[in-house]
Scaffold this motif. Sequence first.
Motif: not given
Length: 253
Positions: A105-114, A79-89, A54-61
């Motif tokens: 990293d947060l809203l997508a897992p919550l929305r999928l669980v809901r 299994v809510a595993n997908a995540g992204q990072g960003w490094s810097g101040p 299944v191909i898709g962006d979890l901004v729209a879970p």
Amino acid sequence: MRLDRKVVLVTGGSAGIGAAVVERLAAAGARIVVHGRDAVRTTAVAERSGGVPVIGDLVAPEAVLTAALRAYGQIDVLVANAGQGWSGPFAQMPVDQLERLVAVDLLAPLRLVRCLLPAMIERRSGHIALVGSVAGRTAVAGEAVYAATKAALDIFAESLRLEVRGSGVTVSLTLPGVVDTGFFAARGRPYDRKYPRPLPAEVVARAVVDAISNDRAEVWAPGWLRVAPTVRALAPGLYRRLAARFGEQVVPR
């Protein structure tokens, strides 16, 4: 939970921890929906595991979930595993990156669980496997937003576990440390510390699947990482001094 013939949706399953989880689930006889954003990699993992890509962006879970449900009609394990990072101040973090990290990293897992939880409760069977991070327990300089999303996921898991107690639905949280995946390159800064050495993704995948199979509320990978949050809770002053000395440092760009 016996995984044989269970339908499992693995987000972020095209590489790293997610792909290793898919491999272990396939070996256990699960039917797997492999989610990812990269069509080539996601399809390759699905083909190796006998799963459905299944191909898709979890901004729209919800769109991802609709496609996943089309494959088998229900999801027994998330299994809510997908995540992204960003490094810097944090003061230099672009607002669009801040919002994307929170969304994925947060809203997508919550929305999928809901979306999935009501049907699991009705069937009196299901498992929610959340992949957190030691960063959510100990904090990391230069990754304030990532750490914040993982801390929120941590307390969500604990709260949800209390809510569904006795319903037949179980909840687990896996807390990995540094893992040898493409995460660090993708966040904009490679991992360059000599210690701790990155774990193979397979070690974390084993912890995730063990938590599902044996109803473990919380699993650390590696186990010794529990020391850091324990020190933080029992001796916060000492913890902060150690963190300031040995924690990841970020030089403003």
